[in-house]
Design an enzyme around this catalytic site. Structure first.
Site, short mmCIF file in Angstrom:
data_model
loop_
_atom_site.label_atom_id
_atom_site.label_comp_id
_atom_site.label_asym_id
_atom_site.label_seq_id
_atom_site.Cartn_x
_atom_site.Cartn_y
_atom_site.Cartn_z
N LYS A 72 1.17 -1.35 0.12
CA LYS A 72 -0.35 -0.07 0.25
C LYS A 72 1.00 0.99 0.14
CE LYS A 72 -4.11 -0.57 -0.36
NZ LYS A 72 -4.58 -0.70 1.48
N HIS A 90 -1.60 4.53 -6.20
CA HIS A 90 -3.35 4.80 -6.21
C HIS A 90 -3.02 6.51 -6.96
CE1 HIS A 90 -4.45 1.56 -4.56
NE2 HIS A 90 -4.29 1.37 -3.74
N THR A 246 -17.66 5.73 -26.20
CA THR A 246 -18.66 6.52 -26.20
C THR A 246 -19.34 5.57 -28.21
OG1 THR A 246 -16.83 8.13 -27.95
CG2 THR A 246 -17.19 8.66 -25.76
#
Length: 401
Positions: A72, A90, A246
């Protein structure tokens, strides 16, 4: 070159580690020129003594290591300048809560290699904890179902020793006659599928799942081209969808009308259509009562995931009519399991599996001049305090824009 396994310092505590003692032993045997030390830790799933027993030195000072390996995020004050670091930062999606971390990495001239950026040439991930997220997430979903319906009581995964113990608990339950939908085909979905197979639940095709009734529990796997469709009616292409979603819309409602238990193991990319919206969940034909959202994108493609839950309190209820959180046993609730750090519940197995992938796919690159480009692709920041060219798109994020 000296490698160090760092102590996990993030709260809540994470007991996982990049390498188990046995894998570090293999590492040393395969690459005898490597020096390896482990930072002392009182929370790691493997004790200091377990590493010492296989001949790995345990230390309290990591400042003489060249490469530091963690799981982490490392707290800013614990970052050692001028090192190579591997951990989940992250930051690659410009997560606002970790901007200061990336700024600190750059200011300390750290070479950052995020586990998420360790990929093949085609972009496929080489390492990760996905399988274990899928295993624990699916188990937790059945645990929630059992508790809500008062059918069975499964213990929390964190109270069990390993995956074998998890599967032994599943052997004690009987799954009711329900229809289960699993989305995705990657490592997360494969982990969830492993649980479904262990329970001897029959897999059926999309066509049968959507049209037939059964006298036993069944499940169906739906991939992105099944639960999404092109708005113009033309045949969709999975790989084109991943590049640009899209022009697509959700095709999830046919599944929602016949599904009791939804296990969300899919990858959700920017711009992709939501699987089901809050309005969809209000539809009288919407049948889903249990959701194990392993992907856990809050306020995202699975409308019932209004927040992530925790290992301590993994289950909550979502009332689709009021769009509010309620008790998960409420008769009008969708019962939601949306823990966002599921592999933490299975630290021993997850660490062993992660180390196996890391030793196979990453460590050789340090000894073969990175002949496959693994390190080059993964390097986010340079030792000169700059973003690597591949990650230059993060500059505005670093600047605070």
């Amino acid at each position: 070159m000296k490698f160090g396994i760092i102590k996990e310092r993030k709260n809540p505590p994470d007991r996982r580690v990049v390498f188990s003692p046995e894998k570090l032993q293999e590492f040393k045997e395969q690459f005898p020129s490597a020096e390896i030390v482990v930072e002392s830790s009182d929370i790691r799933v493997f004790s200091d003594e377990a590493y010492q027993k296989v001949g790995i030195e345990v230390v309290t000072d990591m400042s003489d290591c060249d490469v530091l390996l963690g799981v982490k995020e490392v707290p800013l004050e614990a970052l050692i300048p001028n090192k190579k670091y591997f951990f989940f930062s992250h930051t690659i999606k410009k997560q606002p809560y970790n901007r200061k971390l990336l700024q600190a990495i750059l200011s300390k001239n750290i070479e950052m290699y995020d586990h998420e950026t360790i990929i093949k040439e085609d972009g496929a991930r080489l390492i990760g904890f996905g399988r274990y997220a899928g295993l624990v997430g699916a188990y937790n979903g059945f645990r929630a179902l059992g508790l809500r319906e008062k059918l069975f009581t499964l213990p929390k995964v964190e109270t069990l020793t390993d995956l074998d113990a998890v599967k032994s608990e599943l052997d004690k339950i009987t799954v009711p006659n329900i229809k289960i939908l699993l989305t995705g085909t990657g490592k997360v979905a494969q982990g969830a599928k492993e649980i479904l197979e262990h329970l001897n639940i029959k897999q059926v095709s999309d066509a049968l799942y959507l049209t037939a009734d059964f006298t036993e529990p069944v499940y169906c796997i739906s991939d992105v081209m099944e639960y999404s469709k092109r708005i113009d009616g033309k045949v969709g292409n999975k790989f084109a969808f991943y590049k640009d979603a899209t022009g697509y819309e959700s095709n999830f409602m046919p599944y929602a009308k016949v599904t009791d238990f939804f296990i969300a193991g899919h990858f959700y990319g920017d711009g992709a259509p939501y699987l089901f919206t809050r309005e969809d969940a209000k539809n009288p034909e919407f049948k889903i009562k249990y959701v194990a959202d392993i992907s856990c994108d809050v306020d995202g493609p699975v409308a019932s995931t209004i927040r992530s839950s925790t290992i301590a309190e993994p289950i909550y209820g979502y009332n689709p009519q009021t769009e509010k959180e309620v008790n998960f046993t409420d008769e009008n609730a969708i019962t939601v399991m949306a823990v966002d750090n599921l592999p933490c519940e299975l630290p021993k197995d997850a660490s062993e599996g992660f180390g196996e992938m890391f030793l196979k796919n990453v460590i050789p690159a340090f000894f073969n001049d990175d002949k496959n480009g693994v390190l080059e692709r993964a390097k986010m920041t340079t030792s000169e305090g700059k973003l690597a060219e591949r990650y230059a798109y993060l500059q505005d994020y670093v600047n605070g824009n």
